[in-house]
Each structure stands twice: as C-alpha cells, then as structure tokens.
Design an enzyme around this catalytic site. Structure first.
Site, PDB file in Angstrom:
ATOM      1  N   CYS A  14      38.413  77.235  48.912  1.00  0.00           N
ATOM      2  CA  CYS A  14      38.392  77.074  47.453  1.00  0.00           C
ATOM      3  C   CYS A  14      38.098  78.430  46.813  1.00  0.00           C
ATOM      4  O   CYS A  14      37.068  79.039  47.092  1.00  0.00           O
ATOM      5  CB  CYS A  14      37.324  76.046  47.060  1.00  0.00           C
ATOM      6  SG  CYS A  14      36.954  76.082  45.299  1.00  0.00           S
TER       7      CYS A  14
ATOM      8  N   ASN B 242      40.532  84.621  35.069  1.00  0.00           N
ATOM      9  CA  ASN B 242      41.581  83.868  35.743  1.00  0.00           C
ATOM     10  C   ASN B 242      42.513  84.852  36.446  1.00  0.00           C
ATOM     11  O   ASN B 242      42.989  85.797  35.831  1.00  0.00           O
ATOM     12  CB  ASN B 242      42.353  83.039  34.700  1.00  0.00           C
ATOM     13  CG  ASN B 242      43.269  82.023  35.331  1.00  0.00           C
ATOM     14  OD1 ASN B 242      43.912  82.298  36.339  1.00  0.00           O
ATOM     15  ND2 ASN B 242      43.335  80.846  34.727  1.00  0.00           N
TER      16      ASN B 242
ATOM     17  N   ASN C 175      40.096  70.521  32.349  1.00  0.00           N
ATOM     18  CA  ASN C 175      41.065  69.557  32.870  1.00  0.00           C
ATOM     19  C   ASN C 175      40.433  68.987  34.127  1.00  0.00           C
ATOM     20  O   ASN C 175      40.301  69.691  35.116  1.00  0.00           O
ATOM     21  CB  ASN C 175      42.385  70.235  33.269  1.00  0.00           C
ATOM     22  CG  ASN C 175      43.121  70.787  32.074  1.00  0.00           C
ATOM     23  OD1 ASN C 175      43.011  70.255  30.968  1.00  0.00           O
ATOM     24  ND2 ASN C 175      43.862  71.864  32.280  1.00  0.00           N
TER      25      ASN C 175
ATOM     26  N   SER D  39      44.366  71.413  39.666  1.00  0.00           N
ATOM     27  CA  SER D  39      44.844  71.741  41.008  1.00  0.00           C
ATOM     28  C   SER D  39      43.684  72.029  41.957  1.00  0.00           C
ATOM     29  O   SER D  39      43.858  72.101  43.160  1.00  0.00           O
ATOM     30  CB  SER D  39      45.778  72.955  40.950  1.00  0.00           C
ATOM     31  OG  SER D  39      45.115  74.035  40.319  1.00  0.00           O
TER      32      SER D  39
ATOM     33  N   HIS E 280      37.061  71.808  42.493  1.00  0.00           N
ATOM     34  CA  HIS E 280      35.765  72.445  42.207  1.00  0.00           C
ATOM     35  C   HIS E 280      35.434  72.198  40.725  1.00  0.00           C
ATOM     36  O   HIS E 280      36.298  72.331  39.874  1.00  0.00           O
ATOM     37  CB  HIS E 280      35.846  73.953  42.484  1.00  0.00           C
ATOM     38  CG  HIS E 280      34.499  74.602  42.523  1.00  0.00           C
ATOM     39  ND1 HIS E 280      33.884  74.982  43.700  1.00  0.00           N
ATOM     40  CD2 HIS E 280      33.626  74.914  41.526  1.00  0.00           C
ATOM     41  CE1 HIS E 280      32.696  75.512  43.420  1.00  0.00           C
ATOM     42  NE2 HIS E 280      32.522  75.464  42.101  1.00  0.00           N
TER      43      HIS E 280
ATOM     44  N   HIS F 285      34.969  72.756  37.285  1.00  0.00           N
ATOM     45  CA  HIS F 285      35.192  73.961  36.476  1.00  0.00           C
ATOM     46  C   HIS F 285      35.952  73.649  35.205  1.00  0.00           C
ATOM     47  O   HIS F 285      36.615  72.618  35.084  1.00  0.00           O
ATOM     48  CB  HIS F 285      35.968  75.013  37.274  1.00  0.00           C
ATOM     49  CG  HIS F 285      37.429  74.683  37.472  1.00  0.00           C
ATOM     50  ND1 HIS F 285      37.861  73.722  38.362  1.00  0.00           N
ATOM     51  CD2 HIS F 285      38.545  75.181  36.878  1.00  0.00           C
ATOM     52  CE1 HIS F 285      39.195  73.650  38.322  1.00  0.00           C
ATOM     53  NE2 HIS F 285      39.629  74.519  37.420  1.00  0.00           N
TER      54      HIS F 285
ATOM     55  N   HIS G 297      36.069  72.174  20.139  1.00  0.00           N
ATOM     56  CA  HIS G 297      36.766  72.625  18.935  1.00  0.00           C
ATOM     57  C   HIS G 297      35.866  73.512  18.076  1.00  0.00           C
ATOM     58  O   HIS G 297      35.187  73.040  17.164  1.00  0.00           O
ATOM     59  CB  HIS G 297      37.287  71.427  18.142  1.00  0.00           C
ATOM     60  CG  HIS G 297      38.546  70.839  18.708  1.00  0.00           C
ATOM     61  ND1 HIS G 297      39.644  71.602  19.064  1.00  0.00           N
ATOM     62  CD2 HIS G 297      38.891  69.558  18.991  1.00  0.00           C
ATOM     63  CE1 HIS G 297      40.610  70.818  19.519  1.00  0.00           C
ATOM     64  NE2 HIS G 297      40.170  69.579  19.495  1.00  0.00           N
TER      65      HIS G 297
ATOM     66  N   GLU H 231      56.705  59.693  21.517  1.00  0.00           N
ATOM     67  CA  GLU H 231      55.558  60.551  21.207  1.00  0.00           C
ATOM     68  C   GLU H 231      55.923  62.030  21.321  1.00  0.00           C
ATOM     69  O   GLU H 231      55.540  62.843  20.484  1.00  0.00           O
ATOM     70  CB  GLU H 231      54.388  60.169  22.116  1.00  0.00           C
ATOM     71  CG  GLU H 231      53.850  58.792  21.702  1.00  0.00           C
ATOM     72  CD  GLU H 231      53.147  58.047  22.796  1.00  0.00           C
ATOM     73  OE1 GLU H 231      53.484  58.243  23.975  1.00  0.00           O
ATOM     74  OE2 GLU H 231      52.247  57.248  22.466  1.00  0.00           O
TER      75      GLU H 231
HETATM   76 ZN   LIG Z   1      34.831  75.134  45.443  1.00  0.00          ZN
END
Ligand SMILES: [Zn+2]
Length: 353
Positions: free
Chosen positions: A61, A86, A164, A172, A175, A177, A292, A328
């Site tokens: 990971c 990232n 997400n 994906s 972990h 996050h 927000h 939609e």
């Molecule tokens: Zn991890």
C-alpha cells in the site's frame, strides 16, 4: 432488540412517500423526490459488504508508513494523520502554460494547482468511523492545516477536501484516506453555492441561508442530531437517499474560522454520522464526504458562505447502488427514490455508541 434488528427494522420500514419536486436552495436546482420508485423491481447492481479485514500494515500500500511510493519517496513512520503530495496529480503548480487561444471557442489555461492525499491513520485496516475521538480530532486539525496552507497560495482559488470511501465510489486503495484538490479556478458547484447564499442574503436583509434552513420549524423532521455547536440534517431536497449535512450553527466561510470548541463538536458529530451509516448499512459503509469551504479568491461575496460538510452515500438501501444515468446525466436534476424525512427518521433510529 439487538442493534442489527433495530437497524433492519429501520431499513425495512420505508413507506410509500411523497412524489414531488423540491427546490435545492444552495444549488438552485430542482430535485425529484420520487419515493414510489424505490419499490420498483430491481435487477441492477447489488453491493455486498467486503470480505475479511485486512492487516494493519500492507507493504504493497503506497499510503502505509515506511513504504516507497511510485515517485521514489519513502513515507515516514507516521503515527498520526499525515498529508503527502499526490504522485499522479490532475493539477500541479509546475503544469505548463498552454498556447494562447486564438478565440473564445478554444479557451484554455494551465492546469496549475495542487493535489494532496490525506491519510487519516497509519493503520491500514481502520476507517474514519473507527478512529478514537482524539484521532478523529487530529483529522480535523489536518483539514484545517491543509486548507490554511493551500488557500495562502495566490494561484489557488478554491480548496476542496473530500473522501471517496469504498469501491462503490471508485476508491482504488482501502487505506483510510481523503484527498485535496486545490483548483486554479472556482468550481461549478462552489460558484452556484456562493451565488445562492449571496443572493439570499441580499433578498433577506443579510440573513444567512443555512442558518435560516436550520432554524425553520418546517425542517424539524429532517434533523438527525443536534449538539451545542452544530447539527446533522438530511437536506430538504436531498440528491442522494441518505445524504446528510453537518452544519455548524455559526455562519463562517472556512473551517479555519471555527474555535477549538466548535471544531471538537464538528469532529464528534461528523464521526457519529459516519458511524450511523455503518450501523444503517451494517458494514463499513461506502460514502463520499465533501468539505464545502468558500472559495479563497478575492471575491467579497465569500463572506456570505456558510461552511458545512456534505456526506453522500451511494447506496439507496442496504444493497442497491444508486447510479446517475441518462435523465440525470442529461439534466443534472437528480431523482431521489427515498423521502428525505423518512431517511432522517431511519438515521435517528440507528443505534450507535
Ligand atoms: Zn495502507
């Protein structure tokens, strides 16, 4: 009655609800509340709880402590919430300047900004809902630190912190996050929300839209939980079946504007709502969380913004995933198959610690 039986009862007690359109005052758009569609025969995707728990450290990971990432950087041996750049950013301060457009039909600009990854914990196999109260409060401090740091850069016009969670929303890596996108422009949703809150204040002698929404007795059936400094509500025009908002009682544009006592409350109420979803769906529930904050450009209308957190689980009941399909995608007007007052009642009935 056991917690599971109680939660089952909550899910199974969906009744034929209202069929109407509701105005979403922040996005200034209609939402179709069609509680009758939830009893339609279903042959779509069924979402099952993931299998056995993974271990607390996964050497494969790229977010776990001590692991070497794709960029060649080695993660430190961190033991509290931790932020990294990232390795595959959509926006970067080093993004090249494109050619100047010859006319408005081919307008473009540099994809400059920053994308960050926020690890909630060094432990690979926990979720934010499972952190201790102190660890959760550390996550809130990280949100504040990241916002403060990124908003100070003049290139950045909006900082969106989000999570997400779960395969159903495309995560994906399991972990625990979240992510940060720091944009060189004000996003479409933020533009709409800033305009609606500014316009509401001007039409109503400076009144604050979200405060009025919280305080209106017509919304009492939408309340999930209220504490000293913030409330959890299902929005009147919820776009997702079990969407909730965590709203501080005091209007302020940025998470960094709140006192330590207010942030303690926000942290607790947000985590309790995450736990409520796990109880309702009887699993580590998939979810999208959005913080927000107001845009951080120079626009004076930012002062009308009311910071809040939006949680949007993709599940329409225990197993069914809600997809945004033709009507939609083609309209941006969502059909919600569950009456928001019914969702709020089910969430209130969930037993959490
Ligand atoms: Zn991890």
């Amino acid at each position: 009655m056991s917690t599971q039986e109680l939660n089952n009862r909550a899910l199974n007690s969906q009744v034929q609800g209202k069929w109407e359109t509701r105005w979403h005052p922040l996005l200034e758009q209609w939402v179709i509340i069609s509680a009758n569609t939830s009893v339609r025969p279903w042959s779509g995707k069924i979402s099952k709880a993931p299998g056995s728990a993974e271990s607390a450290h996964d050497a494969n990971c790229y977010l776990c402590p001590r692991v070497t990432r794709a960029s060649g950087s080695v993660n430190p041996d961190y033991t509290s919430p931790h932020a990294i750049d990232n390795d595959f950013p959509s926006l970067a301060l080093t993004a090249p300047e494109p050619e100047v457009a010859s006319n408005e039909l081919f307008k473009r600009s540099a994809a400059q900004g920053r994308c960050r990854v926020l690890c909630w914990s060094e432990r690979h196999n926990v979720t934010l809902a499972e952190l201790s109260e102190t660890e959760m409060r550390g996550v809130v401090d990280l949100w504040c630190d990241e916002h403060r740091m990124l908003a100070a850069d003049s290139v950045i016009k909006q900082v969106l912190i989000f999570e997400n969670k779960g395969a159903e929303v495309g995560a994906s890596n399991m972990h625990p996050h979240g992510q940060v996108y720091a944009y060189p422009f004000v996003t479409d949703i933020a533009s709409r929300m800033r305009a609606s809150q500014t316009s509401y204040a001007k039409r109503n002698k400076g009144a604050d839209l979200l405060s009025d929404l919280l305080n209106d007795p017509q919304g009492s059936a939408l309340l999930v939980e209220r504490s000293e400094h913030c409330s959890v509500i299902v929005p009147f025009a919820a776009r997702f079946s079990y969407e909730t908002w965590v709203v501080p009682h005091r209007q302020a544009p940025y998470i960094t504007d709140f006192s330590s006592a207010e942030l303690n409350d926000l942290s607790r109420m947000y985590q309790r709502q995450a736990q409520r979803y796990d109880a309702l769906f009887q699993r580590k529930s998939p979810n999208i969380t959005l913080l927000h904050n107001a845009p951080c450009d120079e626009n004076t209308d930012n002062k009308h913004w009311h910071f809040h957190i939006v949680m949007q689980p993709p599940l329409r009941d225990l197993e069914k995933v809600k997809f945004l399909a033709g009507a939609e995608a083609g309209s941006n007007n969502i059909v919600n198959p569950l009456q928001p007052e019914d969702a709020a009642r089910q969430l209130r009935e969930c037993e959490i610690a």
